[in-house]
Design an enzyme around this catalytic site. Structure first.
Site, PDB file in Angstrom:
ATOM      1  N   CYS A 290       0.745  -1.135  -0.216  1.00  0.00           N
ATOM      2  CA  CYS A 290       0.135   0.099   0.320  1.00  0.00           C
ATOM      3  C   CYS A 290       1.102   1.455   0.089  1.00  0.00           C
ATOM      4  CB  CYS A 290      -1.324   0.240   1.384  1.00  0.00           C
ATOM      5  SG  CYS A 290       0.201  -0.273   2.900  1.00  0.00           S
TER       6      CYS A 290
ATOM      7  N   SER B 267      -5.090   2.106   9.887  1.00  0.00           N
ATOM      8  CA  SER B 267      -5.564   0.735   9.394  1.00  0.00           C
ATOM      9  C   SER B 267      -4.807   0.311   8.442  1.00  0.00           C
ATOM     10  CB  SER B 267      -6.924   1.736   8.172  1.00  0.00           C
ATOM     11  OG  SER B 267      -6.199   2.429   7.004  1.00  0.00           O
ATOM     12  N   GLY B 268      -3.354   1.070   8.291  1.00  0.00           N
ATOM     13  CA  GLY B 268      -2.632  -0.115   7.149  1.00  0.00           C
ATOM     14  C   GLY B 268      -1.639  -1.252   8.129  1.00  0.00           C
TER      15      GLY B 268
ATOM     16  N   GLU C  88       8.445  -1.855   6.236  1.00  0.00           N
ATOM     17  CA  GLU C  88       8.211  -1.192   5.270  1.00  0.00           C
ATOM     18  C   GLU C  88       8.672   0.095   4.165  1.00  0.00           C
ATOM     19  OE1 GLU C  88       3.643  -0.027   4.528  1.00  0.00           O
ATOM     20  OE2 GLU C  88       5.122  -1.717   5.208  1.00  0.00           O
TER      21      GLU C  88
ATOM     22  N   LYS D  59      10.016  -2.078   1.212  1.00  0.00           N
ATOM     23  CA  LYS D  59       9.489  -2.614   0.329  1.00  0.00           C
ATOM     24  C   LYS D  59       9.189  -1.134  -0.762  1.00  0.00           C
ATOM     25  CE  LYS D  59       6.385  -5.502   3.148  1.00  0.00           C
ATOM     26  NZ  LYS D  59       5.461  -5.604   4.567  1.00  0.00           N
TER      27      LYS D  59
ATOM     28  N   ARG E 159       4.476   6.110  10.728  1.00  0.00           N
ATOM     29  CA  ARG E 159       2.969   6.113  11.137  1.00  0.00           C
ATOM     30  C   ARG E 159       1.902   7.633  11.699  1.00  0.00           C
ATOM     31  NH1 ARG E 159       0.369   2.366   9.160  1.00  0.00           N
ATOM     32  NH2 ARG E 159       1.430   0.286   9.548  1.00  0.00           N
TER      33      ARG E 159
ATOM     34  N   HIS F 102      -2.919   6.908   2.548  1.00  0.00           N
ATOM     35  CA  HIS F 102      -1.283   6.776   2.956  1.00  0.00           C
ATOM     36  C   HIS F 102      -1.353   8.414   2.065  1.00  0.00           C
ATOM     37  CE1 HIS F 102      -0.846   3.146   4.923  1.00  0.00           C
ATOM     38  NE2 HIS F 102      -0.798   2.408   4.467  1.00  0.00           N
TER      39      HIS F 102
ATOM     40  N   ASN G  87      -5.349   3.161   1.448  1.00  0.00           N
ATOM     41  CA  ASN G  87      -4.333   2.498   1.775  1.00  0.00           C
ATOM     42  C   ASN G  87      -5.107   1.072   1.538  1.00  0.00           C
ATOM     43  OD1 ASN G  87      -5.538   4.059   4.226  1.00  0.00           O
ATOM     44  ND2 ASN G  87      -4.728   2.232   5.120  1.00  0.00           N
ATOM     45  N   THR G  88      -6.289   0.714   2.686  1.00  0.00           N
ATOM     46  CA  THR G  88      -6.995  -0.579   2.462  1.00  0.00           C
ATOM     47  C   THR G  88      -7.992  -0.611   0.835  1.00  0.00           C
ATOM     48  OG1 THR G  88      -8.992   0.504   3.412  1.00  0.00           O
ATOM     49  CG2 THR G  88      -7.002  -0.576   4.557  1.00  0.00           C
TER      50      THR G  88
END
Length: 361
Positions: free
Chosen positions: A158, A187-188, A210, A213, A244, A251, A336-337
């Site tokens: 995400c 929520s990530g 993270e 990635k 965060r 995001h 992000n979701t």
């Protein structure tokens, strides 16, 4: 589509699984018929298994409440009832790799939200507007797995969704180097403020795994299929910090970028707003009509105003301006979701159906 494809959700009781359930309610192509989760949820109705842990804004769809949850480890039984699967299981990476391959070997395609197979060389990791050609590697993956229709496809992390589309849109200007800071919603981590009260009025300057990635995954997205594998691109070079922040969904990325060929701001904006790919050309159900919007106001994009752009499937960009050290800097925002997780996987599945990789058993 004359008859909807039968879909199963692996890990359906978790936050991403719940998002899949919500997104697929009344989907024109897909119908959720099977939900699998841990042994402790198996045998319960979906409503009983989730209980008071439903975390999505919309109420739980009526159509799934009475589905009896299956044990995710009973692979043959779960796979028998579906045409393909979405995976959002919460296990170790090795366990996820093994179980997703086990499902694929039942001749059931698996479209995964998990990171476990993102660096498996013959597993495509796709943002459908950018690299749908990577799905070609599925034929080589099937040979390795010994399958005729079973395979695994994944979507990227995400964290990269709010800036990687910009790199793709600006390809002709040869992006060489990016410095990125992402400000990532809770929520990530599968959390709400009720679950994570210590995030209220707080910032945590570390999200495990993270940054790697965020730096590496765009290079696989921009890579090439060679000899049955996806070989990652050499550039652009990306360095990233991931933070965060006390936001539920969305995001944000603050990005500095250097180009090989120097563009104007007007050229960059034009490339953003006109950028489109296979989902738009195929008019897929979950595709945003306009993938990237550019916002002229200095105080945009904002999470509260812009995170739901194009039903959460679009990307919002603003504050594009020349920089004193790099060529330009800008702010990007993505949900992000939705775009970054379940929605991105649903769009991948729609693309796979449109291109003939997924069909009824």
């Amino acid at each position: 589509m004359e008859k909807k494809l039968k879909v199963g959700i692996l890990g359906g009781t978790g936050m991403v699984g719940q998002r899949f359930i919500s997104l697929l309610d009344n989907h024109p192509w897909f119908e959720v018929v099977t939900i699998a989760a841990s042994p402790r949820s198996a045998g319960k109705t979906y409503a009983e298994a989730v209980g008071d842990r439903w975390k999505i804004e919309k109420p739980m769809p009526e159509a799934v409440k009475n589905i009896v949850v299956k044990n995710v480890h009973e692979v043959e039984e779960v796979a028998a009832s579906v045409d393909f699967l979405f995976s959002a299981v919460d296990m170790s990476k090795d366990e996820i790799k093994a179980i997703e391959e086990e499902y694929a070997k039942t001749e059931t395609p698996v479209v995964s939200n998990n990171s476990a197979h993102r660096w498996t060389p013959d597993v495509p990791m796709v943002i459908p507007e950018i690299n749908p050609q990577h799905f070609e590697v599925i034929e080589d993956q099937k040979k390795r797995l010994g399958t005729k229709r079973g395979f695994i496809a994944v979507k990227p992390n995400c964290s990269i969704q709010s800036y990687t589309p910009c790199i793709a849109a600006w390809k002709e200007f040869e992006p060489e180097e990016l410095v990125v800071t992402t400000y990532q919603a809770i929520s990530g981590a599968g959390k709400t403020f009720k679950d994570w009260p210590e995030m209220v009025e707080n910032i945590i300057p570390y999200i495990g795994g993270e940054e790697a990635k965020s730096e590496d995954e765009p290079l696989k997205v921009f890579g090439k299929v060679e000899n049955g594998e996806i070989v990652k691109a050499n550039g652009p070079r990306i360095t990233c910090q991931c933070v965060r922040v006390p936001v539920l969904n969305g995001h944000t990325a603050a990005v500095f970028i250097r180009f090989g060929k120097k563009p104007t701001k007007e050229q960059l904006v034009e490339k953003l707003v006109n950028f489109k790919g296979a989902p738009q050309e195929l008019d897929l159900p979950s595709a945003p009509k306009q993938f990237i919007q550019y916002l002229e106001d200095d105080n945009r994009p904002q999470v509260k105003l812009d995170v739901d752009y194009e039903n959460g499937m679009g990307v919002s960009v603003g504050r594009l301006r020349e920089d004193t050290i790099y060529d330009f800097k800008f702010i990007g925002l993505s949900h992000n979701t939705l775009r970054g997780a379940a929605g991105g996987a649903v769009l991948c599945a729609e693309t796979l159906v449109a291109k003939g990789y997924i069909s009824a058993k």
